[in-house]
Motif scaffolding. Structure first.
Motif, mmCIF file in Angstrom:
data_model
loop_
_atom_site.group_PDB
_atom_site.id
_atom_site.type_symbol
_atom_site.label_atom_id
_atom_site.label_comp_id
_atom_site.label_asym_id
_atom_site.label_seq_id
_atom_site.Cartn_x
_atom_site.Cartn_y
_atom_site.Cartn_z
ATOM 1 N N VAL A 53 0.820 -1.291 0.018
ATOM 2 C CA VAL A 53 0.058 0.188 -0.156
ATOM 3 C C VAL A 53 1.025 1.146 -0.157
ATOM 4 O O VAL A 53 0.849 2.275 -0.662
ATOM 5 N N GLY A 54 2.010 1.395 0.747
ATOM 6 C CA GLY A 54 2.714 2.386 1.046
ATOM 7 C C GLY A 54 3.488 2.768 -0.500
ATOM 8 O O GLY A 54 3.811 3.850 -0.847
ATOM 9 N N LEU A 55 4.148 1.424 -1.091
ATOM 10 C CA LEU A 55 4.625 1.702 -2.397
ATOM 11 C C LEU A 55 3.729 2.371 -3.517
ATOM 12 O O LEU A 55 4.055 2.810 -4.416
ATOM 13 N N TYR A 56 2.252 1.718 -3.117
ATOM 14 C CA TYR A 56 1.369 2.021 -4.578
ATOM 15 C C TYR A 56 1.134 3.318 -4.220
ATOM 16 O O TYR A 56 0.975 4.341 -5.235
ATOM 17 N N GLN A 57 1.119 4.006 -3.100
ATOM 18 C CA GLN A 57 0.868 5.306 -2.515
ATOM 19 C C GLN A 57 2.057 6.288 -3.525
ATOM 20 O O GLN A 57 1.839 7.334 -3.965
ATOM 21 N N GLY A 78 -5.974 -7.702 -1.280
ATOM 22 C CA GLY A 78 -5.367 -6.502 -2.091
ATOM 23 C C GLY A 78 -4.092 -6.289 -1.976
ATOM 24 O O GLY A 78 -3.367 -5.552 -3.037
ATOM 25 N N SER A 79 -3.551 -6.436 -0.826
ATOM 26 C CA SER A 79 -1.868 -6.327 -0.788
ATOM 27 C C SER A 79 -1.060 -6.841 -1.688
ATOM 28 O O SER A 79 -0.263 -6.535 -2.466
ATOM 29 N N ILE A 80 -1.622 -8.220 -1.843
ATOM 30 C CA ILE A 80 -0.795 -8.966 -2.796
ATOM 31 C C ILE A 80 -1.035 -8.718 -4.220
ATOM 32 O O ILE A 80 -0.148 -8.985 -5.109
ATOM 33 N N ARG A 81 -2.310 -8.438 -4.605
ATOM 34 C CA ARG A 81 -2.509 -7.643 -5.934
ATOM 35 C C ARG A 81 -1.760 -6.516 -6.272
ATOM 36 O O ARG A 81 -0.937 -6.267 -7.294
ATOM 37 N N LEU A 82 -1.316 -5.588 -5.198
ATOM 38 C CA LEU A 82 -0.773 -4.489 -5.232
ATOM 39 C C LEU A 82 0.580 -4.837 -5.606
ATOM 40 O O LEU A 82 1.421 -4.122 -6.455
ATOM 41 N N LEU A 83 1.246 -5.718 -4.838
ATOM 42 C CA LEU A 83 2.550 -5.989 -4.702
ATOM 43 C C LEU A 83 2.856 -6.568 -6.152
ATOM 44 O O LEU A 83 3.913 -6.265 -6.811
ATOM 45 N N TYR A 84 2.085 -7.376 -6.730
ATOM 46 C CA TYR A 84 2.212 -8.060 -8.101
ATOM 47 C C TYR A 84 2.399 -6.811 -9.092
ATOM 48 O O TYR A 84 3.225 -6.723 -9.845
ATOM 49 N N SER A 118 6.055 -4.325 -11.876
ATOM 50 C CA SER A 118 6.554 -3.593 -13.129
ATOM 51 C C SER A 118 6.983 -2.280 -13.200
ATOM 52 O O SER A 118 7.209 -1.708 -14.172
ATOM 53 N N PHE A 119 6.928 -1.535 -11.876
ATOM 54 C CA PHE A 119 7.285 -0.163 -11.776
ATOM 55 C C PHE A 119 8.661 -0.156 -11.684
ATOM 56 O O PHE A 119 9.339 -0.569 -10.702
ATOM 57 N N GLU A 120 9.332 0.452 -12.718
ATOM 58 C CA GLU A 120 10.755 0.075 -12.846
ATOM 59 C C GLU A 120 11.674 1.477 -12.007
ATOM 60 O O GLU A 120 12.367 2.231 -12.567
ATOM 61 N N HIS A 121 11.578 1.485 -10.848
ATOM 62 C CA HIS A 121 12.038 2.534 -9.765
ATOM 63 C C HIS A 121 12.831 1.735 -9.117
ATOM 64 O O HIS A 121 12.536 0.735 -8.222
ATOM 65 N N PRO A 122 14.244 1.735 -8.889
ATOM 66 C CA PRO A 122 15.154 1.269 -8.141
ATOM 67 C C PRO A 122 14.827 1.001 -6.363
ATOM 68 O O PRO A 122 15.038 -0.006 -6.148
ATOM 69 N N SER A 133 12.369 -6.283 -2.973
ATOM 70 C CA SER A 133 12.966 -7.440 -2.616
ATOM 71 C C SER A 133 13.262 -7.793 -1.036
ATOM 72 O O SER A 133 13.199 -9.112 -0.728
ATOM 73 N N LEU A 134 12.892 -6.494 -0.365
ATOM 74 C CA LEU A 134 13.024 -7.012 1.183
ATOM 75 C C LEU A 134 11.612 -7.452 1.472
ATOM 76 O O LEU A 134 11.661 -8.276 2.577
ATOM 77 N N ILE A 135 10.451 -7.093 1.001
ATOM 78 C CA ILE A 135 9.462 -7.613 1.220
ATOM 79 C C ILE A 135 9.367 -9.188 1.064
ATOM 80 O O ILE A 135 8.860 -10.179 1.789
ATOM 81 N N ASP A 136 9.887 -9.469 -0.109
ATOM 82 C CA ASP A 136 10.128 -10.826 -0.728
ATOM 83 C C ASP A 136 10.670 -11.813 0.336
ATOM 84 O O ASP A 136 10.636 -13.027 0.615
ATOM 85 N N GLU A 137 11.988 -11.014 0.700
ATOM 86 C CA GLU A 137 12.979 -11.839 1.432
ATOM 87 C C GLU A 137 12.451 -12.024 3.041
ATOM 88 O O GLU A 137 12.355 -13.176 3.460
ATOM 89 N N TYR A 138 11.592 -11.095 3.445
ATOM 90 C CA TYR A 138 11.293 -11.323 4.966
ATOM 91 C C TYR A 138 9.688 -11.647 4.837
ATOM 92 O O TYR A 138 9.060 -12.080 5.791
ATOM 93 N N ASN A 139 9.041 -11.936 3.619
ATOM 94 C CA ASN A 139 7.348 -12.309 3.510
ATOM 95 C C ASN A 139 6.912 -11.213 4.440
ATOM 96 O O ASN A 139 5.771 -11.807 5.020
#
Length: 100
Positions: free
Chosen positions: A20-24, A61-67, A71-75, A82-88
């Motif tokens: 949600v924060g990244l989407y904002q 909804g969070s999982i859909r947003l993450l997906y 595709s948002f190519e911002h480093p 990658s941290l979200i994925d690493e720590y789930n």
């Protein structure tokens, strides 16, 4: 904010490090034509390690947003993903207020 960004104001998004924060941030980044940065503290990895919260990813909804954010190519966004994925898990911005 878009008007301020157009006038050269420096805008830094300090939201949650979760879908949600990244989407904002993504929406604000688009509205301000890329003139917004994501706050990326040097100790973000350690904060994820100590304080991340799996419940921030439990809503469908969070999982859909993450997906969609993949595709948002911002480093910085990709680094947080990658941290979200690493720590789930995600990290609430309130963690930045705690002594490290």
């Amino acid at each position: 904010l878009a008007a301020l960004a157009g006038q050269g104001a420096k805008i830094i998004h300090v939201g949650d490090y979760d879908p949600v924060g990244l989407y904002q941030f993504h929406k604000l980044h688009e509205l301000c034509e890329g003139k917004v940065s994501l706050h990326m503290p040097a100790e973000l990895d350690g904060l994820f390690h100590r304080l991340s919260n799996r419940k921030l990813l439990e809503k469908e909804g969070s999982i859909r947003l993450l997906y969609s954010l993949r595709s948002f190519e911002h480093p910085d966004v990709q680094r947080v993903i990658s941290l979200i994925d690493e720590y789930n898990a995600g990290l609430e911005q309130e963690a930045l207020l705690l002594p490290y």
